[in-house]
Design a protein around this motif. Structure first.
Motif, PDB file in Angstrom:
ATOM      1  N   LEU A  85      32.859  65.214  56.326  1.00 60.91           N
ATOM      2  CA  LEU A  85      31.747  64.865  55.435  1.00 60.91           C
ATOM      3  C   LEU A  85      30.405  65.303  55.984  1.00 60.91           C
ATOM      4  O   LEU A  85      29.366  64.954  55.453  1.00 60.91           O
ATOM      5  CB  LEU A  85      31.733  63.347  55.202  1.00 60.91           C
ATOM      6  N   SER A  92      28.062  59.740  50.886  1.00 62.12           N
ATOM      7  CA  SER A  92      29.522  59.815  51.002  1.00 62.12           C
ATOM      8  C   SER A  92      29.947  59.365  52.390  1.00 62.12           C
ATOM      9  O   SER A  92      30.916  58.627  52.557  1.00 62.12           O
ATOM     10  CB  SER A  92      30.021  61.232  50.761  1.00 62.12           C
ATOM     11  N   SER A  96      32.295  56.210  53.398  1.00 68.97           N
ATOM     12  CA  SER A  96      33.452  56.389  54.270  1.00 68.97           C
ATOM     13  C   SER A  96      33.356  55.419  55.449  1.00 68.97           C
ATOM     14  O   SER A  96      34.352  54.801  55.851  1.00 68.97           O
ATOM     15  CB  SER A  96      33.495  57.831  54.752  1.00 68.97           C
ATOM     16  N   GLY A  99      34.376  52.146  54.358  1.00 71.58           N
ATOM     17  CA  GLY A  99      35.837  52.097  54.277  1.00 71.58           C
ATOM     18  C   GLY A  99      36.454  51.806  55.637  1.00 71.58           C
ATOM     19  O   GLY A  99      37.345  50.955  55.756  1.00 71.58           O
ATOM     20  N   ILE A 102      35.852  48.135  56.499  1.00 65.27           N
ATOM     21  CA  ILE A 102      36.754  47.221  55.792  1.00 65.27           C
ATOM     22  C   ILE A 102      38.154  47.284  56.400  1.00 65.27           C
ATOM     23  O   ILE A 102      38.796  46.263  56.641  1.00 65.27           O
ATOM     24  CB  ILE A 102      36.810  47.576  54.287  1.00 65.27           C
ATOM     25  N   PHE A 103      38.602  48.511  56.686  1.00 70.72           N
ATOM     26  CA  PHE A 103      39.944  48.693  57.245  1.00 70.72           C
ATOM     27  C   PHE A 103      40.080  47.958  58.580  1.00 70.72           C
ATOM     28  O   PHE A 103      41.013  47.179  58.779  1.00 70.72           O
ATOM     29  CB  PHE A 103      40.228  50.187  57.423  1.00 70.72           C
TER      30      PHE A 103
ATOM     31  N   TYR C 263      42.520  49.255  50.441  1.00 67.30           N
ATOM     32  CA  TYR C 263      41.230  49.501  49.799  1.00 67.30           C
ATOM     33  C   TYR C 263      40.331  50.319  50.720  1.00 67.30           C
ATOM     34  O   TYR C 263      39.711  51.301  50.310  1.00 67.30           O
ATOM     35  CB  TYR C 263      40.598  48.149  49.449  1.00 67.30           C
ATOM     36  N   GLY C 264      40.300  49.930  51.998  1.00 64.18           N
ATOM     37  CA  GLY C 264      39.509  50.667  52.978  1.00 64.18           C
ATOM     38  C   GLY C 264      39.975  52.110  53.081  1.00 64.18           C
ATOM     39  O   GLY C 264      39.164  53.047  53.054  1.00 64.18           O
ATOM     40  N   ILE C 265      41.271  52.304  53.150  1.00 69.06           N
ATOM     41  CA  ILE C 265      41.807  53.662  53.282  1.00 69.06           C
ATOM     42  C   ILE C 265      41.485  54.493  52.038  1.00 69.06           C
ATOM     43  O   ILE C 265      41.097  55.654  52.136  1.00 69.06           O
ATOM     44  CB  ILE C 265      43.343  53.613  53.503  1.00 69.06           C
ATOM     45  N   LEU C 267      38.958  54.175  50.042  1.00 69.74           N
ATOM     46  CA  LEU C 267      37.547  54.570  50.090  1.00 69.74           C
ATOM     47  C   LEU C 267      37.366  55.811  50.958  1.00 69.74           C
ATOM     48  O   LEU C 267      36.699  56.774  50.574  1.00 69.74           O
ATOM     49  CB  LEU C 267      36.697  53.435  50.673  1.00 69.74           C
ATOM     50  N   ILE C 268      37.992  55.802  52.138  1.00 68.43           N
ATOM     51  CA  ILE C 268      37.832  56.924  53.061  1.00 68.43           C
ATOM     52  C   ILE C 268      38.416  58.202  52.439  1.00 68.43           C
ATOM     53  O   ILE C 268      37.757  59.241  52.392  1.00 68.43           O
ATOM     54  CB  ILE C 268      38.528  56.636  54.407  1.00 68.43           C
ATOM     55  N   MET C 271      36.405  59.672  49.616  1.00 64.34           N
ATOM     56  CA  MET C 271      35.189  60.329  50.068  1.00 64.34           C
ATOM     57  C   MET C 271      35.516  61.663  50.734  1.00 64.34           C
ATOM     58  O   MET C 271      34.801  62.648  50.580  1.00 64.34           O
ATOM     59  CB  MET C 271      34.433  59.417  51.037  1.00 64.34           C
ATOM     60  N   LEU C 272      36.625  61.714  51.483  1.00 61.63           N
ATOM     61  CA  LEU C 272      36.981  62.949  52.188  1.00 61.63           C
ATOM     62  C   LEU C 272      37.297  64.061  51.203  1.00 61.63           C
ATOM     63  O   LEU C 272      36.920  65.203  51.404  1.00 61.63           O
ATOM     64  CB  LEU C 272      38.190  62.706  53.097  1.00 61.63           C
ATOM     65  N   PHE C 273      38.011  63.709  50.129  1.00 61.43           N
ATOM     66  CA  PHE C 273      38.461  64.762  49.232  1.00 61.43           C
ATOM     67  C   PHE C 273      37.594  64.931  48.000  1.00 61.43           C
ATOM     68  O   PHE C 273      37.610  65.982  47.374  1.00 61.43           O
ATOM     69  CB  PHE C 273      39.936  64.541  48.871  1.00 61.43           C
ATOM     70  N   PRO C 275      33.882  64.071  47.868  1.00 58.27           N
ATOM     71  CA  PRO C 275      32.668  63.435  48.419  1.00 58.27           C
ATOM     72  C   PRO C 275      31.605  63.154  47.363  1.00 58.27           C
ATOM     73  O   PRO C 275      30.729  62.342  47.597  1.00 58.27           O
ATOM     74  CB  PRO C 275      32.183  64.426  49.468  1.00 58.27           C
TER      75      PRO C 275
END
Lengths: 291, 381, 301
Positions: A85, A92, A96, A99, A102-103, C263-265, C267-268, C271-273, C275
């Motif tokens: 990113l 973004s 991330s 995310g 949270i994880f 949910y956390g995963i 989000l990541i 954003m990665l794919f 953005p």
């Protein structure tokens, strides 16, 4: 009582500073508000807690192990969640980071449960220094000394070493730095490693000092530390220290004069006020607007 | 095009899971919904409540169920989020067709759930809400907790006459509705008594640093600290007090009552007191049996208040079903309302005409040698 | 009329209705933040604060004055907008991340103030009676969503919308072209907060119990996630983001306590794919036109 409160404020402020240092360094190099920083801090505290409780290692060895663990964790997080990113919008990257946050906190909740855990009594020499009516515990002194020491070390690394030079170059202009032969990926990994080690040190010390390690400690303390970093001028290493101390002392004196219910409000009010008069924080560099 | 595929896939996923809810319709079971948080900041109240409920259900089912049917606990995690809690309650009622909902352990979410349950004539039995203005929300709303308005005046009398406390420092966690409510109750009850509040400090749930408040309190030299919040903050407050060299003890309500209070507080919490409607230390036969069974089922974990209240909630509902001989809402509701002298593991419970529970006596527990020990049984007027 | 609408509403499964209303409120909140962050490019981490102003204003007006709900909605929105202007004047001079932390700070301050006021009933919160109106609440939500989307779609294409986009892309260049950046930013802030206030008022009456702690940092982050996940600046994107995140707990429900982990995963990975969000760059007008063209073009046999 006033002196005692000052000591209380300094001790609290040092814990904020300890975490704010990591925040500010990562921000200084890649302009990312690393929301997962607080969770790395929490992970460090839990890792040391496990070491102490399960493997019965000495707290200082646990501290070093936790720093090593979080170093790897930090590098891993950067590699997985932020690297791709780097050229996208900063929002973004921020999402991330949320995310990741949270994880990690949910993972800690699942593994360790919802209740706070405490390090066993007497894990740290429990001595006190008595100066008249004012008492200072060894741990308070240690936290103060450690955060001061880390601030100086960081300042040295960033401003006096070769890798520091590369970090500053990366922060100024990512693409040009890469063209000039700086291995920016390595530099950014190094920044995260350093920042996460700081977070781990902070997590363990704060966990021992407040005697509570919990899955949500990252968010609560992390938010304050973030505020402290901005107060001092985000990106500035001495600024993080100053901001942390100032925030801690302000909070404690708000309680001292009898406004304990407005404690958090006053702390943030000071932050907002400072920003109004010094829009880039106390020691922050003026933002240069490029035309 | 790619976007369309992604979106339709996601939508498909939503549809599939929604459709899934409609499929599980069995009429040979009675469903009781668990409303509470299994993750998030208040998971420490939801998780034990559910554990207690499950144990009660499996015991009842092993003994042949109720009205010839098995009890099934339908669980969902509301994360302590009100919007999600409201959705879950609605789902329990319209999809799962629960006959009653147990929970939420917190007052706030109970207040969100109450109007929905009342509208749909489904019993809501909160196993933890102690705040004001809960059962007033409807005829179908109950709770099986110890009410502070009943317990606190009795305790203050006890402290003033038996321990001779004259000066008390009050600490409130002001983002915690339970704590704010309990402090109000305490301040009302202490008026006119031979005891004054010398210090009134505020903390917040989640705080870790209490040094400034303790330094303030130390300067006022009170006889005892009254803390109205939960156990995590309670044990940390006492740690800080000891750190600053204070010999003083603390007392508080059943929000403090948890094994974690001791495991976190260690030496510092010795001598502090909590009041509860439930005492595993001098257990009634029912409580002793419950504790033993719970320990064998949960690898030796000693149950706390929330386990006990969750357990009792399911038991009370089952007993009322037996008496009503029907799960028809109005009859079931009236049977629950008539619960009298139910010998629960969290205390003897009677629902009064206004649906409020009466639990008597109040047990005052003192922490001695790392354990809760019975200090006094204080009768409630 | 009211009776008829009530009957229509009653036809829908209450569980589905519950979710639809939640989505609707989410859309209004997210659209508001989209004006501030998506159009004007100002990162706000305190959107929940304006929502709380609307929620408490609405609740108090219903409890103390029994105000008709339609008027109440407007009052709540204006109250939030008023506060945003008061705060916007000093803080909108700040740029980027400093503005973000200032809004976060304001939200925290407001939460503490609400926790200490008698009128908000401190941490005990307020039980909100049903709104004073014969029209059922879901209808209000639907109308609000339609108005909010229409207003925003028109705004984006207007002179005002283009000025905001200019500020987002390059504030200095925009000012050089004669755009009064501060004024426009404050206006965007006020409009976004108005949306938040309306959303908050709907939320308060729908949930029927509010508490200052409900509107903390995590709520602001939730709303931000909706906007960024769906696609910053894109109305269909924001609608999709709000719908997905509001229903996420429902369709991830089978994962029980692992849900937040997933949910956390998600989000990541998103954003990665993607953005720029799921529908980043998709405009409402174009989408409507596309559908319209498809409909009107006779299909070739």
């Amino acid at each position: 009582m006033l002196w005692q409160q000052l000591i209380n404020g300094l001790a609290l402020g040092s814990t904020y500073a300890l975490i704010a240092l990591g925040y500010t360094m990562v921000y200084g190099i890649i302009q990312l508000i690393n929301f997962a920083h607080g969770e790395i801090f929490m992970a460090g505290a839990f890792f040391a807690f496990l070491m102490v409780m399960v493997l019965k290692v000495n707290i200082f060895i646990a501290l070093i192990l936790a720093m090593a663990f979080c170093m790897l964790l930090g590098i891993f997080i950067e590699f997985v969640a932020y690297r791709r990113l780097r050229n996208s919008s900063r929002l973004s990257a921020l999402i991330s980071a949320i995310g990741v946050s949270i994880f990690l906190s949910t993972l800690a909740l699942l593994v360790f449960g919802a209740d706070a855990k405490g390090f066993p009594d007497g894990i740290f020499p429990n001595g006190q220094l008595q100066l008249g009516s004012v008492s200072i515990s060894f741990l308070q002194i240690l936290i103060f000394v450690v955060s001061g020491f880390l601030m100086l070390t960081l300042q040295f690394i960033v401003h006096r070493t070769k890798i520091g030079k590369a970090m500053r170059a990366t922060s100024q202009d990512y693409n040009t730095a890469a063209l000039m032969g700086v291995n920016v990926n390595m530099v950014i990994s190094f920044t995260f490693a350093l920042g996460s080690m700081l977070a781990a040190a902070g997590g363990v010390l704060v966990g021992v000092y407040f005697n509570a390690v919990s899955f949500n400690m990252g968010l609560l303390v992390g938010l304050k530390a973030f505020a402290a970093a901005v107060l001092g001028g985000i990106g500035s290493i001495p600024g993080a220290m100053l901001g942390g101390i100032l925030l801690g002392v302000t909070e404690v004196f708000t309680v001292t004069v009898g406004f304990s219910s407005y404690r958090d409000a006053i702390a943030f009010a000071v932050l907002v006020l400072v920003l109004l008069f010094r829009p880039s924080g106390l020691l922050g560099q003026k933002i240069q607007k490029k035309v | 095009m790619k976007k369309l595929i992604i979106i339709s896939l996601l939508l498909g996923l939503v549809m599939m899971t929604w459709a899934g809810y409609g499929l599980s319709k069995e009429s040979d079971t009675l469903k009781i919904g668990f409303l509470g948080a299994l993750t998030g900041d208040v998971a420490m109240y939801g998780q034990p409540t559910l554990a207690g409920m499950k144990m009660a259900a499996s015991e009842i089912n092993q003994a042949g169920g109720v009205l010839g049917k098995k009890i099934v606990i339908v669980e969902a995690d509301n994360r302590g989020d009100k919007q999600e809690a409201a959705t879950i309650v609605q789902r329990f009622i319209s999809r799962d067709k629960v006959i009653a909902i147990v929970g939420d352990p917190t007052t706030g979410i109970t207040k969100v759930a109450a109007p929905i349950c009342e509208r749909n004539k489904v019993i809501l039995l909160s196993a933890g809400a102690t705040g004001t203005g809960v059962v007033e929300l409807g005829k179908y709303i109950f709770r099986d907790t110890l009410l502070d308005t009943v317990a606190v005046p009795a305790l203050i009398d006890y402290f003033v006459s038996n321990a001779g406390f004259k000066k008390v420092a009050v600490i409130t966690s002001d983002n915690n509705d339970y704590s704010v409510g309990l402090t109000q109750v305490f301040k009302n009850a202490i008026k006119g008594k031979d005891c004054t509040i010398v210090s009134d400090e505020k903390v917040k749930d989640g705080d870790k640093d209490f040094s400034a408040q303790i330094t303030n309190i130390k300067a006022k030299n009170p006889d005892i600290i009254f803390f109205s919040g939960y156990y995590t903050e309670g044990s940390l407050i006492m740690k800080e007090a000891r750190k600053q060299g204070m010999k003083i003890n603390m007392f508080g309500g059943d929000g403090l009552y948890s094994p974690t209070l001791i495991s976190l507080g260690g030496q510092a919490i010795e001598g502090s007191m909590v009041y509860v409607g439930f005492s595993p230390e001098q257990p009634t036969p029912e409580t002793a049996k419950f504790i033993e069974k719970y320990k064998t089922a949960n690898k030796g974990v000693i149950p706390g208040l929330f386990e006990a209240q969750g357990y009792d909630a399911v038991r009370i509902l089952a007993e009322a079903l037996q008496r009503a001989k029907s799960s028809q809402p109005a009859k079931f509701r009236d049977a629950v309302a008539k619960t009298k002298d139910y010998k629960g593991v969290s205390g003897t419970i009677t629902f009064q005409a206004n649906q409020e529970p009466l639990k008597s006596p109040v047990y005052l527990l003192e922490i001695k040698n790392g354990q809760f020990a019975l200090k006094a049984k204080v009768p409630v007027k | 009329m009211g009776n008829f609408l009530q009957n229509v509403v009653n036809q829908i499964d209450p569980y589905v209705m519950q979710i639809l209303v939640n989505i609707g409120i989410g859309i209004i909140l997210a659209l508001g933040l989209n004006v501030i962050t998506g159009l004007a490019g100002q990162l706000s981490l305190g959107h929940a604060a304006f929502m709380s102003i609307g929620a408490f204003t609405g609740a108090i007006l219903t409890i103390k004055l029994g105000m008709p709900f339609g008027v109440n909605l407007l009052c709540s929105g204006f109250m939030a907008a008023l506060f945003s202007v008061l705060i916007g004047f000093p803080t909108l001079r700040l740029s980027g991340d400093y503005l973000a932390i200032a809004t976060l700070g304001f939200a925290e301050i407001l939460k503490v103030v609400f926790l200490n006021l008698d009128i908000t009933n401190r941490a005990l919160g307020l039980s909100v009676p049903p709104p004073y109106s014969s029209i059922p609440l879901p209808v209000y939500v639907l109308i609000s969503v339609v108005l909010a989307v229409t207003a925003l779609a028109l705004m984006q294409e207007s002179r005002f919308g283009r000025a905001l986009k200019a500020i987002r892309e390059d504030e200095i260049a925009a000012e050089a072209m004669g755009v009064n950046a501060t004024r426009y930013k404050i206006q965007a802030f006020a409009i976004g907060s108005f949306y938040a206030g309306v959303g908050g008022c709907l939320y308060a009456h729908f949930i029927a119990y509010i508490n200052p702690s409900d509107f903390g940092f995590l709520k602001s982050i939730d709303i931000l996630n909706m906007v960024v996940l769906g696609g910053l600046g894109s109305i269909p994107g924001v609608i999709l983001g709000a719908s997905l995140l509001t229903t996420a707990p429902e369709f991830l429900g089978f994962m029980k306590q692992y849900r937040m982990l997933v949910y956390g995963i998600i989000l990541i990975i998103l954003m990665l794919f993607r953005p720029n969000g799921l529908l980043g760059g998709v405009s409402f007008k174009e989408m409507v036109l596309k559908i319209f063209r498809k409909r009107t073009q006779p299909s070739r046999a």
